[in-house]
Enzyme design. Structure first.
Site, PDB file in Angstrom:
ATOM      1  N   LYS A  21      -2.334 -11.049   3.667  1.00  0.00           N
ATOM      2  CA  LYS A  21      -1.711 -12.134   2.894  1.00  0.00           C
ATOM      3  C   LYS A  21      -1.003 -13.067   3.873  1.00  0.00           C
ATOM      4  CE  LYS A  21       0.272  -9.153  -0.468  1.00  0.00           C
ATOM      5  NZ  LYS A  21       1.260  -8.911  -1.564  1.00  0.00           N
ATOM      6  N   ASP A  63       1.645  -8.146   4.750  1.00  0.00           N
ATOM      7  CA  ASP A  63       2.335  -9.060   3.848  1.00  0.00           C
ATOM      8  C   ASP A  63       3.321  -9.880   4.686  1.00  0.00           C
ATOM      9  OD1 ASP A  63       3.036  -9.902   1.148  1.00  0.00           O
ATOM     10  OD2 ASP A  63       4.802  -8.640   1.287  1.00  0.00           O
ATOM     11  N   ASP A 114      -3.221  -0.846   5.270  1.00  0.00           N
ATOM     12  CA  ASP A 114      -3.794  -1.277   3.985  1.00  0.00           C
ATOM     13  C   ASP A 114      -3.677  -2.783   3.783  1.00  0.00           C
ATOM     14  OD1 ASP A 114      -1.012  -1.176   3.696  1.00  0.00           O
ATOM     15  OD2 ASP A 114      -1.029  -0.005   1.842  1.00  0.00           O
ATOM     16  N   VAL A 119      -1.126  -6.625  -5.325  1.00  0.00           N
ATOM     17  CA  VAL A 119      -2.374  -5.939  -5.652  1.00  0.00           C
ATOM     18  C   VAL A 119      -2.196  -4.422  -5.580  1.00  0.00           C
ATOM     19  CG1 VAL A 119      -3.910  -7.827  -4.976  1.00  0.00           C
ATOM     20  CG2 VAL A 119      -3.148  -6.192  -3.245  1.00  0.00           C
ATOM     21  N   ARG A 174      -2.627   4.141  -6.858  1.00  0.00           N
ATOM     22  CA  ARG A 174      -3.322   4.303  -5.571  1.00  0.00           C
ATOM     23  C   ARG A 174      -4.766   4.756  -5.765  1.00  0.00           C
ATOM     24  NH1 ARG A 174       0.348   4.053  -1.296  1.00  0.00           N
ATOM     25  NH2 ARG A 174       2.375   4.995  -1.620  1.00  0.00           N
TER      26      ARG A 174
HETATM   27  P1  IMP Z   1       4.917  -6.008   5.241  1.00  0.00           P
HETATM   28  O1  IMP Z   1       5.812  -5.239   6.165  1.00  0.00           O
HETATM   29  O2  IMP Z   1       5.717  -6.948   4.362  1.00  0.00           O
HETATM   30  O3  IMP Z   1       3.785  -6.717   5.926  1.00  0.00           O
HETATM   31  O4  IMP Z   1       4.372  -5.006   4.204  1.00  0.00           O
HETATM   32  C1  IMP Z   1       3.365  -4.155   4.451  1.00  0.00           C
HETATM   33  C2  IMP Z   1       3.423  -2.985   3.478  1.00  0.00           C
HETATM   34  O5  IMP Z   1       3.961  -3.346   2.198  1.00  0.00           O
HETATM   35  C3  IMP Z   1       2.027  -2.534   3.214  1.00  0.00           C
HETATM   36  O6  IMP Z   1       1.648  -1.561   4.136  1.00  0.00           O
HETATM   37  C4  IMP Z   1       2.114  -2.023   1.792  1.00  0.00           C
HETATM   38  O7  IMP Z   1       2.499  -0.673   1.808  1.00  0.00           O
HETATM   39  C5  IMP Z   1       3.187  -2.846   1.143  1.00  0.00           C
HETATM   40  N1  IMP Z   1       2.625  -3.976   0.382  1.00  0.00           N
HETATM   41  C6  IMP Z   1       2.657  -5.293   0.703  1.00  0.00           C
HETATM   42  N2  IMP Z   1       2.035  -6.041  -0.219  1.00  0.00           N
HETATM   43  C7  IMP Z   1       1.563  -5.173  -1.144  1.00  0.00           C
HETATM   44  C8  IMP Z   1       0.789  -5.335  -2.352  1.00  0.00           C
HETATM   45  O8  IMP Z   1       0.379  -6.433  -2.772  1.00  0.00           O
HETATM   46  N3  IMP Z   1       0.511  -4.199  -3.031  1.00  0.00           N
HETATM   47  C9  IMP Z   1       0.915  -2.962  -2.616  1.00  0.00           C
HETATM   48  N4  IMP Z   1       1.614  -2.764  -1.497  1.00  0.00           N
HETATM   49  C10 IMP Z   1       1.943  -3.864  -0.768  1.00  0.00           C
HETATM   50 MG    MG Z   2       1.481   0.376   3.993  1.00  0.00          MG
END
Ligand code: IMP
Ligand code: MG
Length: 171
Positions: A127, A99, A96, A149, A161
């Site tokens: 992001k 981040d 999805d 978001v 969701r």
């Molecule tokens: P990462 O491991 O920090 O890259 O995070 C990835 C996961 O964090 C995504 O698959 C989402 O489930 C959640 N996530 C990160 N940013 C957001 C956001 O802005 N809204 C909702 N879920 C997020």
């Molecule tokens: Mg996720």
């Protein structure tokens, strides 16, 4: 908490259609598996695979989530393993949002170890300014600022969701 629209249904549909076309071209001639990262990517993955004009097998993986927090704890574990044999297959990991990059790095390394002939990644949102580890997705729907978001599968503490569009969540 307030919510403002970032991407409308129409913008999402148009972009997902474009991504599906590109993926159809790039994966032609392969045995493709779309690997949906639960739970956030379910809506995106369902829409995306229906825009791919190839036979696509579908599988799911789940990694640990943030719980009720807006920021990552930094620890990522596999909660649900995929079921399909990936040896010799072309796997598209469908996420999805990227981040910090920690989740995708974990999933990518885990899948690479399963003998797929190619592993590519598609994320609905990216992001890049929020990265803690470098990660570059092969297919990106939209690049956004480091803001929180919701909607189109993305949640905050399991809420929002099912909002059909993407909204920015502000405190
Ligand atoms: P990462 O491991 O920090 O890259 O995070 C990835 C996961 O964090 C995504 O698959 C989402 O489930 C959640 N996530 C990160 N940013 C957001 C956001 O802005 N809204 C909702 N879920 C997020
Ligand atoms: Mg996720």
């Amino acid at each position: 908490m307030g919510q403002t629209t970032l991407f409308t249904r129409e913008q999402i549909d148009n972009r997902v259609t474009e991504m599906g076309r590109q993926i159809s071209t790039d994966f032609a001639g392969t045995e493709m598996i779309a690997l949906c990262v639960l739970k956030g990517a379910v809506f995106f993955c369902a829409d995306l695979v229906r825009q791919v004009s190839l036979d696509v097998a579908l599988d799911f993986v789940q990694v640990s989530s943030y719980g009720n927090q807006k920021y990552s704890s930094g620890v990522v574990t596999i909660l649900k393993e995929p079921q399909l044999d990936m040896r010799g297959k072309a796997v598209l990991i469908v996420e999805d949002i990227i981040d910090s990059g920690l989740s995708m790095r974990e999933v990518f390394n885990y899948i690479e170890g399963r003998g797929a002939s190619k592993v590519k990644t598609a994320t609905f949102l990216d992001k890049p300014k929020a990265r803690k580890v470098p990660f570059h997705a092969d297919y990106v729907g939209f690049t956004i600022e480091p803001q929180f978001v919701v909607g189109y599968g993305l949640d905050f503490a399991e809420k929002y969701r099912n909002i059909p569009e993407v909204q920015v969540l502000s405190d």
